[in-house]
Design a protein around this motif. Sequence first.
Motif, short mmCIF file in Angstrom:
data_model
loop_
_atom_site.label_atom_id
_atom_site.label_comp_id
_atom_site.label_asym_id
_atom_site.label_seq_id
_atom_site.Cartn_x
_atom_site.Cartn_y
_atom_site.Cartn_z
N GLU A 132 4.82 -62.67 -40.44
CA GLU A 132 4.90 -64.10 -40.19
C GLU A 132 6.08 -64.42 -39.28
O GLU A 132 5.99 -65.31 -38.41
N LYS A 135 5.03 -63.61 -35.79
CA LYS A 135 4.12 -64.64 -35.28
C LYS A 135 4.89 -65.91 -34.90
O LYS A 135 4.62 -66.53 -33.86
N ARG A 136 5.83 -66.27 -35.75
CA ARG A 136 6.60 -67.48 -35.46
C ARG A 136 7.40 -67.30 -34.18
O ARG A 136 7.48 -68.24 -33.36
N SER A 138 6.74 -65.33 -31.62
CA SER A 138 5.87 -65.37 -30.45
C SER A 138 5.37 -66.77 -30.17
O SER A 138 5.24 -67.19 -29.01
N GLU A 139 5.12 -67.55 -31.21
CA GLU A 139 4.68 -68.95 -31.03
C GLU A 139 5.79 -69.79 -30.41
O GLU A 139 5.55 -70.60 -29.51
N ASP A 140 7.02 -69.54 -30.86
CA ASP A 140 8.15 -70.29 -30.29
C ASP A 140 8.35 -69.95 -28.82
O ASP A 140 8.59 -70.84 -27.99
N ARG A 142 6.07 -68.92 -26.77
CA ARG A 142 4.97 -69.48 -26.00
C ARG A 142 5.15 -70.98 -25.81
O ARG A 142 4.89 -71.53 -24.74
N GLN A 143 5.65 -71.67 -26.84
CA GLN A 143 5.90 -73.10 -26.70
C GLN A 143 7.02 -73.37 -25.71
O GLN A 143 6.97 -74.33 -24.94
#
Length: 849
Positions: A132, A135-136, A138-140, A142-143
């Motif tokens: 998790e 994932k967090r 990579s999401e950050d 990407r944002q």
Amino acid sequence: MSDSKEDKPVLGRKPLGIKRTVESGQVQQQFSHGRKNTVVVEVKRRRILGKPGEVAAPVAAPQPDPVPAPAPVAPVARAPQPAPTPRPAAPPSLMSRQELQAKLLREAEEARMTALEDARRREDAARLAAVEDEKRRSEDSRQEADAPVEAPAPVEEPVAAADPAAEVAAPAAEAQEQPASAERPVSAVPPPRRFTPVTPAKRPEPAKPDRSKRGDDNRRQAGKLTVTKALADDDSARARSLAALKRAREKEKRAHYSGGAQLREKQSRDVVVPESITVQELANRMAEKGADLVKALFKMGTAVTLNQPIDQDTAELLVEEFGHRIQRVSEADVEIGIEGELDAVETLKHRAPVVTIMGHVDHGKTSLLDALRGTSVVAGESGGITQHIGAYQVTTAGGDVITFLDTPGHEAFSEMRARGANVTDIVILVVAADDGLMPQTIEAINHTKAAGVPMIVAINKIDKPEANPQKVRERLLEHEIVVEDMGGDVQDVSVSALKKTGLDELIEKILLQAELMELKANPDRAAEGNVIEAKLDKGRGAVATVLVRKGTLKVGDTFVIGAESGKVRALVNDKGENVKQVGPSTPVEVLGLSGVPMAGDQMSVVENEARAREVAAYRQEQATRKRTTSAPTSFEHMFSALNTTMIEYPVVVKGDVQGSVEAIVSSLNRISTDEIKVRVLHAGVGAITESDVTLAAASRAPLIGFNVRPNAKARQLAEREKISLRYYDVIYDLIEEVRNEMAGQLAPERIETIVGRAEVLQVFPAGKKDKAAGLLVKEGIIRKGLNARLTRDDVIVSKTFIASLRRFKDDVSEVRAGMECGTMLQDTNDIKVGDTLELFEVEERVRTL
């Protein structure tokens, strides 16, 4: 009273005045190979916290201190697990020792299983938290990449770095929001190890626990495969080992330093392929995997293994399919370059002529050579005849050097004479003035013509009263040899080896002929020559007499002769002196061979021992193949092979030199007939050994030794096996005795002589079974006791003999032609009127070949 009972000592321990929460006991451990160990265990009672009606299993080991978190972590809902129903503990005084041990064992097993289950839960929680967190992140990222520049994203990294407790609580909070993975309560989760890989990882790595906390069980339990993990249905319960993680990091590091995993460019090679090669050897030469070649052959429809040979065409298909270039070679290519290149004209220098003396036996060839050398060689030869090819050098009064080869004159040595003619420059044909041309003289003329070398006729024995040189010159005209005195181009000289007359004129004509031929050779190159004679010496091993034709032969040179190879250990000239090197047209004995070569083989000096062994092995294989693959070429050969009436006379031949052995074998084959033939089991050079005796004993064959003797062990073995050992030093005696032995093996010759004939005129009964015949003698006489044949219409009815003979009533010994008589025939009753009785005598004669 109940308190006093409970305060009684447990397993011998004194009470502390309060109710104990720890029970101890002894547990017996069993190991492999029958080993046992008794240990003391303690079981602590755990206070149960949970919902009403839910009982937790006791824990055997103390839990590590939890990491302080600012916010409490809500327990994750999980399925209720059955817990063992607590039994009311019986007072120790009322429990037996066995029951107590069983209770302690059961509680210890339950505590161990509970600890393993908790460790697995913590491990799953840590892995989930790491996933998790990744994932967090990579999401950050990407944002942040998608967000505009004017509105930067808030940075929370310093806060997270400042507060380590929040860093631990964040993954737990993330895990709480996931409904799919909300199965077990998440306890204290160690912070995940953060690192930024060079290339994005294909699968996320689980977070490693903090190594600073030695009390944490995650590090020890992470790499173990427990029973619960092995029986788990989901793949998430099985974690990667530390070795696998280490290999993955090493692979990423290598890919980083090499600029990424790039495929190496395929290299095209020149592959040398012989006529036959194994798949593995071809793969090695192509630098390919053997399994790939086998797979390609399977696709072609050829099922082979790695060690199976394939032909050159199939190998070419494989080489081209894998993108390489083929170079075809043959097995015979190993001999390329053995003879060397032609010498340049400027490197050639004058060399001595090689002169071969030929002629009929006892025409004075060796005596003439003795007169030229000033020595006596005939005395050393058995029977006064030359049975070896001798090579000598003679230095003339003017300083010129001439090399002489003396060949035997007997018909058995025709092959040796042929070899002598092939290596010579000039041939001296010795003809006795009293005998004239003989069969071996004519044979020597034919060999000389076949070799294409010039000839000088030496008419010897002119000191004899009956000598007639002119008759010899006239007889030579029959064979197209015209001497100079009769208008031809062949030189002739009259000499006497006994009186030593005409020798100077002979040498002068030899030098004149050599000058006309302009004999030259290059001494500054690798030596080449021919084997004049070869033998096996007891003290020196295999020895070959070599005539060097070109180059210089030195001590230490590596050479190959026929199917034998070796290194020159010593060089001995014709005077018995050791020399370091010899030049062209020089005869020399060479020591250091691996075996005895064949007379006439060519000697070549090569660059190293490996090349010499390779060439020798190839020639030996070719000779073996030629010897073993002999098929009949005609119907006559096929039917002769089926003829079982042929009698074989086996022999084993051992001689002192190769030339003598060849002459003996050739002579023995020549005396064979249609009824009996010689079968040479083995013919070799050297002393008679135990193996020769064993071979002769297997076929009960005589063992013939020519100028050789057996060693002590071979002699004892021959006496024990009763093998006939025969020693000879003159080839005439050997051939004559073998011929008589072969004739004795044949049955005696039966010669029939017809004595008389008679006609049956009348048949009378005589006794119960026998019959008597009345005869009229037509030819010859009839004698009592003679052999007889009863024929009817020229067909033999029976063979018998005359048992009794009567004329009228008187017994007679014989009856002549024109008279009548009566007779009794032995062992026959089939007699009819008109039959013919033929009487004959049988004479047996000893067979001769």
